[in-house]
Write a protein that holds these residues in place. Structure first.
Motif, PDB file in Angstrom:
ATOM      1  N   ALA A 166       0.415  -1.091  -4.719  1.00  0.00           N
ATOM      2  CA  ALA A 166       1.010  -0.547  -3.486  1.00  0.00           C
ATOM      3  C   ALA A 166       0.086   0.502  -2.899  1.00  0.00           C
ATOM      4  O   ALA A 166      -0.310   1.453  -3.584  1.00  0.00           O
ATOM      5  CB  ALA A 166       2.378   0.041  -3.782  1.00  0.00           C
ATOM      6  N   LEU A 167      -0.273   0.314  -1.646  1.00  0.00           N
ATOM      7  CA  LEU A 167      -1.082   1.277  -0.904  1.00  0.00           C
ATOM      8  C   LEU A 167      -0.177   1.968   0.107  1.00  0.00           C
ATOM      9  O   LEU A 167       0.554   1.296   0.846  1.00  0.00           O
ATOM     10  CB  LEU A 167      -2.234   0.580  -0.178  1.00  0.00           C
ATOM     11  N   ARG A 168      -0.223   3.285   0.145  1.00  0.00           N
ATOM     12  CA  ARG A 168       0.695   4.019   1.014  1.00  0.00           C
ATOM     13  C   ARG A 168      -0.015   5.176   1.687  1.00  0.00           C
ATOM     14  O   ARG A 168      -0.845   5.858   1.075  1.00  0.00           O
ATOM     15  CB  ARG A 168       1.889   4.555   0.214  1.00  0.00           C
ATOM     16  N   ALA A 169       0.333   5.404   2.960  1.00  0.00           N
ATOM     17  CA  ALA A 169      -0.172   6.561   3.697  1.00  0.00           C
ATOM     18  C   ALA A 169       0.986   7.159   4.482  1.00  0.00           C
ATOM     19  O   ALA A 169       1.825   6.441   5.036  1.00  0.00           O
ATOM     20  CB  ALA A 169      -1.297   6.161   4.640  1.00  0.00           C
ATOM     21  N   ASP A 170       1.058   8.488   4.505  1.00  0.00           N
ATOM     22  CA  ASP A 170       2.121   9.208   5.219  1.00  0.00           C
ATOM     23  C   ASP A 170       1.488  10.289   6.083  1.00  0.00           C
ATOM     24  O   ASP A 170       0.608  11.021   5.612  1.00  0.00           O
ATOM     25  CB  ASP A 170       3.081   9.876   4.229  1.00  0.00           C
ATOM     26  N   TYR A 171       1.969  10.367   7.309  1.00  0.00           N
ATOM     27  CA  TYR A 171       1.476  11.397   8.220  1.00  0.00           C
ATOM     28  C   TYR A 171       2.669  12.132   8.826  1.00  0.00           C
ATOM     29  O   TYR A 171       3.648  11.519   9.267  1.00  0.00           O
ATOM     30  CB  TYR A 171       0.632  10.782   9.334  1.00  0.00           C
ATOM     31  N   GLU A 190       3.413   1.398   4.000  1.00  0.00           N
ATOM     32  CA  GLU A 190       3.210   0.958   2.622  1.00  0.00           C
ATOM     33  C   GLU A 190       2.992  -0.542   2.585  1.00  0.00           C
ATOM     34  O   GLU A 190       3.706  -1.303   3.245  1.00  0.00           O
ATOM     35  CB  GLU A 190       4.420   1.334   1.755  1.00  0.00           C
ATOM     36  N   HIS A 191       1.984  -0.952   1.804  1.00  0.00           N
ATOM     37  CA  HIS A 191       1.709  -2.381   1.652  1.00  0.00           C
ATOM     38  C   HIS A 191       1.544  -2.685   0.172  1.00  0.00           C
ATOM     39  O   HIS A 191       0.824  -1.986  -0.549  1.00  0.00           O
ATOM     40  CB  HIS A 191       0.442  -2.771   2.409  1.00  0.00           C
ATOM     41  N   VAL A 192       2.209  -3.744  -0.275  1.00  0.00           N
ATOM     42  CA  VAL A 192       2.165  -4.155  -1.671  1.00  0.00           C
ATOM     43  C   VAL A 192       1.325  -5.426  -1.781  1.00  0.00           C
ATOM     44  O   VAL A 192       1.574  -6.408  -1.069  1.00  0.00           O
ATOM     45  CB  VAL A 192       3.582  -4.392  -2.233  1.00  0.00           C
ATOM     46  N   ILE A 193       0.356  -5.404  -2.706  1.00  0.00           N
ATOM     47  CA  ILE A 193      -0.534  -6.536  -2.917  1.00  0.00           C
ATOM     48  C   ILE A 193      -0.232  -7.142  -4.278  1.00  0.00           C
ATOM     49  O   ILE A 193      -0.414  -6.479  -5.305  1.00  0.00           O
ATOM     50  CB  ILE A 193      -2.012  -6.099  -2.861  1.00  0.00           C
ATOM     51  N   PRO A 194       0.245  -8.389  -4.325  1.00  0.00           N
ATOM     52  CA  PRO A 194       0.465  -9.037  -5.624  1.00  0.00           C
ATOM     53  C   PRO A 194      -0.870  -9.334  -6.310  1.00  0.00           C
ATOM     54  O   PRO A 194      -1.795  -9.873  -5.702  1.00  0.00           O
ATOM     55  CB  PRO A 194       1.196 -10.328  -5.262  1.00  0.00           C
ATOM     56  N   ASN A 202      -0.882  12.454   3.667  1.00  0.00           N
ATOM     57  CA  ASN A 202      -0.827  12.145   2.248  1.00  0.00           C
ATOM     58  C   ASN A 202      -1.080  10.660   2.027  1.00  0.00           C
ATOM     59  O   ASN A 202      -0.801   9.837   2.910  1.00  0.00           O
ATOM     60  CB  ASN A 202       0.551  12.495   1.662  1.00  0.00           C
ATOM     61  N   ALA A 203      -1.563  10.305   0.845  1.00  0.00           N
ATOM     62  CA  ALA A 203      -1.807   8.905   0.526  1.00  0.00           C
ATOM     63  C   ALA A 203      -1.639   8.694  -0.969  1.00  0.00           C
ATOM     64  O   ALA A 203      -1.811   9.624  -1.770  1.00  0.00           O
ATOM     65  CB  ALA A 203      -3.202   8.489   0.971  1.00  0.00           C
ATOM     66  N   SER A 204      -1.313   7.460  -1.343  1.00  0.00           N
ATOM     67  CA  SER A 204      -1.156   7.135  -2.755  1.00  0.00           C
ATOM     68  C   SER A 204      -1.501   5.678  -2.994  1.00  0.00           C
ATOM     69  O   SER A 204      -1.396   4.828  -2.094  1.00  0.00           O
ATOM     70  CB  SER A 204       0.276   7.419  -3.233  1.00  0.00           C
TER      71      SER A 204
END
Length: 1019
Positions: free
Chosen positions: A930-935, A919-923, A960-962
């Motif tokens: 927030a960009l997130r990927a789960d495997y 997960e990475h959060v961009i101000p 999954n991704a969000s």
């Protein structure tokens, strides 16, 4: 060197298949590359924003401390010497974990599979609930707010307003009590707060999905607060029924929770919790039904077999990989006992089956029927019906007795009702029935006018209709008292006692229009004044003079009187009473070394009321003597209803406990390190196997089976370490464990009951959990589980899919109507029997199974029965006693040869589980993106203990991704997510059905690709 964005996109494109790709089996390494690229892209693109004020300064990036109650007191997860994972409500929302079945994606060595009836198997380290009998208990204690619930809606209910979910791995019998041999899943709700707050979340998605969640927190003065929360989900079906042209497996459910909390002083608090769950939709209890069709045997030795003989020498489905195209077949139904009986029926001069008017060839009702190879597509004549309702009330007291002593009381009442009905066969038969009009039969007495037979429960049909109902009614009451110390000195302790009262009634029905047809026209019939054959609905055995009386329930499916013998009913009545006393002592030997010891004494009692099944069983009225006798052909003792047998009790008194030594130390490369070693002894109660049919042993002698099964025991040895590194930015925990398991409980269907068997086994493995705050805005979570399970040498069981175990001197036989399970017989005996009785009518080979048929028995009728005297003689068969008796002359009473299980893996125990989340959060000014990927991936495993190719479950993965946009000032959040991006349909579990239904296989799979958009606002 910084990777260009163009190259990053190229790598992602190479790693992820296109929508047009025909191969959706994505290599794990491709998805891993995609995850890494996604994680590094934002880091490099926004590197300047992520730089710390000074090199090595990450003071604002430490991982937030997680508090758990694994030892029933609040502690940092890094201080608890237990392998425990904790997910907050926000964690689960980020991972899109919406129910208990998805927890496996975040916890090492955890697996989940739906099973038959109303059961599921949540397993930890290879240990789960493989026994599906009503008297068996779960191996994982599923708890709500620290109260264990024997029956729960972990599979159906969705999480909402959750403080956190804790998953404890390994035996936890000391504090959490019975049925925690594998571990604990504990869901803790958010409690009322002292400030007004509210939240609403609305979501829409594909499959016309609509989801709403919300909460309202209201302080009531200075000492009281109230919190109300709820969630609702509606969506269309994931699966499609091509026969009814309806979407099925939809959702329509809601949950509510109300909590009232009172804190009149610093030393006393109380809360009352009420939670309600309700569902009413077309959820499918099982998935598709697979079968590699058995073509039947055409030759026995040197003897050619007739079509009827071929029917009797096939088992419906044979063992074959569930992943082959052949698995999408239908069973060879020609040998099903109820098909043979109905097909041979000639009523008023005309045959029942239209394509076999002279009984010259035996028909398969499913011949030519093809199944779709899409696991999300079924063809059934009956859409599923699903209803569930669950209520829980909990009262908690916490009373401080001075500064260092706290008394806790927890009272919990839970009621759970469940109803599920669906097509028993997941495919539609051919049109079968003859048109009685073509034979000039009076419609008032004809079976199938116009080729249609009308069943009172299932309605009219031109072919086989079969529907089942699985339902349960459960009530649980429990009380626990606990005393906890918090002394400043080196010693502390917790002592307590609890009591549990649990009652359950589990009913399982199977309705089949051929069952009713046989009851009406083979058994319950008489003649009218003109000598015409008529059917009689036998409420009185004397209604059928000189024949058998078998009551047919005349009511519709929704209004059955539960007295009919034209359907199968397995009723299980079980009451469990349990009390226990327990205690744990905590000795801080030095500042860095602590010893924890615990002991629990449990007294369990289970009382079972047996209710034998009565399918197609009736009584005989001897008109001459004026007495009602056992059914002359069926062997039944009663003509209607389900009489209860004498209840019996089982009891166990067991000690369980644990000892843990943990040591905190400083190392050159960590900020904080703890090592621990623990030994634990766990226990789970045994139970009773359901009763079989209540039938006269002079008519049917069942194969011997145990009436009870043993309790489980496990000895666990565990080594672990928990570490904080990089100034709190990295948590790294590792565990190694070894289990010695005694009498692990596993079920399979035998003689229409869930037969529970016990096997010794051992298990060992490793677990690694990593949480890394790479930068202030970038987080990586990873867990890896390695598991090796092994059934002990010398353990054996009969594989119903392979009863001969490759022995060519023996052959599988389909038994008669009243004998549910297949058997094996010597090839030479079967061949001589076919030769002696004539190949045209080989029905007497039914009697080679352990039991009898209308063609003979092993007791009084042997000397007078034509068929037995014809070929059960010394001269022709060479047997000393002049007859072949499978109960004594065949292995395991004719059930078959035992399969050697030594060295096999336990079911649903993949060697490797892996999860990676980035997960990475961009101000963005006042916003955060927030960009997130789960495997997630798990390796292959087996569905049963036999570990054959038929049992093999292929490895599968899930991606999954969000994208989440948050405005912290206004507490507004928007999220777009995709679950199961590649729309994979892996088989996650499989269950083998009974012999007398053809040994079909119910399979279970993941949800399809889900796309959703949600809007969340706090006030």
């Amino acid at each position: 060197m910084m990777m260009s964005l163009r190259k990053q996109k190229k790598l992602i494109a190479q790693a992820i298949p296109t929508a047009n790709s025909s191969d959706y089996s994505t290599p794990w390494y491709s998805v891993a590359i995609a995850c890494l690229v996604i994680s590094t892209a934002p880091v490099t693109a926004f590197a300047q924003e992520q730089q710390a004020d000074e090199p090595g300064d990450y003071s604002g990036s430490a991982i937030e401390e997680v508090t758990v109650t694994a030892q029933k007191m609040e502690e940092s997860i890094q201080d608890v010497p237990i392998a425990v994972s904790a997910l907050s409500g926000d964690n689960m929302d980020a991972l899109k974990i919406e129910g208990g079945n998805e927890l496996l994606r975040a916890i090492p060595n955890v697996n989940f599979s739906k099973t038959n009836f109303s059961s599921y198997n949540f397993s930890i380290r290879g240990v789960g609930t493989q026994s599906i009998s009503a008297s068996s208990d779960p191996a994982v204690a599923v708890s709500f707010n620290n109260a264990s619930l024997i029956r729960n809606r972990l599979f159906e209910q969705e999480f909402f307003d959750v403080q956190r979910v804790e998953v404890l791995r390994g035996p936890q019998g000391t504090l959490y009590g019975r049925n925690a041999t594998a571990g604990v899943v504990n869901m803790l709700p958010i409690m009322p707060e002292d400030e007004f707050a509210s939240e609403i979340e609305m979501e829409v998605g594909n499959y016309n999905s609509k989801r709403t969640k919300g909460m309202l927190n209201i302080p009531l003065g200075e000492t009281m607060a109230f919190r109300f929360s709820g969630a609702m989900t509606k969506r269309d079906g994931f699966d499609y029924n091509t026969y009814t042209e309806n979407d099925v497996n939809d959702r329509d459910l809601y949950s509510t929770r109300a909590i009232f909390e009172w804190t009149p002083s610093d030393n006393f608090s109380a809360n009352l919790i009420w939670q309600h769950f309700e569902e009413d939709d077309k959820r499918s209890r099982t998935g598709k039904q697979l079968c590699t069709a058995d073509p039947g045997t055409t030759m026995v030795g040197e003897t050619e077999v007739s079509s009827l003989g071929t029917a009797l020498l096939n088992q419906g489905c044979v063992a074959g990989s569930l992943y082959n195209d052949a698995a999408y077949g239908t069973p060879n139904g020609s040998g099903l006992a109820y098909v043979v009986t109905a097909q041979g029926l000639i009523f008023a001069g005309y045959p029942l089956f239209k394509d076999n008017p002279d009984l010259s060839s035996w028909l398969d009702p499913y011949s030519g029927v093809e199944q779709s190879k899409d696991l999300r597509e079924i063809a059934t004549s009956y859409d599923p019906v699903f209803r569930a309702e669950n209520d829980l009330i909990q009262l908690n007291f916490e009373w401080g007795l001075g500064d260092s002593l706290t008394f806790y009381s927890q009272t919990t009442y839970a009621k759970d009702d469940y109803y599920s009905s669906q097509d028993y066969n997941r495919y539609v038969s051919n049109a079968l029935f003859s048109d009685s009009n073509e034979y000039g039969i009076d419609p008032d007495v004809a079976i199938s006018p116009g080729g249609i037979y009308t069943d009172p429960q299932l309605g009219p049909s031109d072919g086989i209709l079969a529907v089942d109902i699985s339902r349960s009614d459960n009530k649980q009451w429990s009380q626990e008292f606990r005393l906890q110390t918090a002394f400043d000195g080196p010693w502390n302790f917790a002592v307590g006692a609890n009591y549990l009262d649990f009652k359950t009634q589990d009913d399982y029905f199977v309705f089949n229009n051929l069952f009713t047809m046989i009851a009406e026209y083979v058994y319950s019939n008489s003649t009218d004044e003109d000598g015409n054959l008529i059917t009689v609905n036998c409420t009185d055995p004397t209604d059928v003079a000189g024949g058998e009386c078998m009551y047919v329930d005349p009511n519709s499916l929704d209004n059955i009187d539960e007295m009919g013998h034209n359907y199968f009913l397995s009723r299980n009545l079980v009451e469990t009473n349990s009390w226990a006393v327990f205690g744990e002592a905590y000795w801080q030997i030095t500042d860095d070394v602590k010893l924890t010891t615990g002991l629990r004494y449990t007294d369990d009692e289970k009382t079972t009321t047996p209710v034998p099944s009565q399918l197609l069983l009736g009584t005989y009225y001897d008109e001459e003597d004026g007495v009602i006798e056992t059914g002359s052909t069926s062997g039944g003792y009663t003509h209607m209803g389900y009489p209860e047998g004498e209840e019996f009790s089982q009891g166990w008194q067991e000690y369980t406990g644990r000892a843990v030594l943990d040591w905190r130390t400083d190392t050159p490369f960590t900020d904080d390190t703890m090592f621990y070693v623990s030994f634990a002894h766990g226990y789970k109660g045994g139970g009773s196997n359901p009763p079989r049919a209540e039938i006269d042993p002079a008519r049917v002698q069942y194969q011997p089976l145990p009436n009870t099964f043993e309790p489980e025991f496990v000895n666990s040895l565990e080594f672990g370490t928990k570490n904080v590194l990089l100034d709190g930015r990295l948590n790294l925990n590792a565990t190694a464990f070894y289990y010695d398991y005694t009498d692990y409980q596993v079920s399979q269907i035998v003689d229409r009951i869930a037969l529970n068997e016990n096997f010794d086994a051992e298990s060992m493995g490793l677990e690694l959990e990593l949480a890394w705050q790479m930068t202030e805005n970038t987080r990586v979570n990873m867990n890896v589980g390695y598991l090796k399970t092994r059934i002990a040498e010398g353990e054996e069981s009969i594989d119903v899919m392979d009863r001969t175990q490759g022995n060519e001197d023996w052959i599988v036989l389909r038994p008669s109507l009243q004998v549910p399970s297949n058997c094996i017989a010597p090839v030479d005996i079967v061949e001589q029997a076919l030769t002696l009785v004539g190949n045209a009518n080989p029905l007497p080979i039914w009697a080679l199974c352990a039991g009898s048929s209308q063609y003979g028995s092993y007791s009084d009728d042997i000397e007078t029965n034509f068929y037995w005297n014809q070929w059960m003689d010394l001269a022709s068969l060479g047997y000393e006693d002049g007859q072949y008796n499978p109960l004594t002359d065949a292995p395991n009473g004719g059930r078959g040869f035992s399969a050697d299980l030594g060295g096999n893996e336990l079911p649903n125990s993949p060697n490797l589980t892996f999860n990676l989340a980035v997960e990475h959060v961009i101000p963005l000014a006042d916003w955060e993106l927030a960009l997130r990927a789960d495997y997630y991936r798990q390796s292959e495993s087996y569905a049963r203990v036999y570990n054959t190719e038929y049992d093999r479950l292929k490895a599968w993965d899930n991606f999954n991704a969000s994208v989440t946009l948050t405005h912290p000032i206004s507490e507004l959040q928007m999220q777009l997510y995709v679950k199961n991006i590649f729309d994979d349909t892996p088989i996650t579990g499989a269950f083998t059905n009974s012999d007398d239904s053809g040994l079909t296989t119910n399979v279970f799979t993941l949800d399809p690709r889900i796309i959703g958009f949600s809007l969340n606002k706090r006030f």
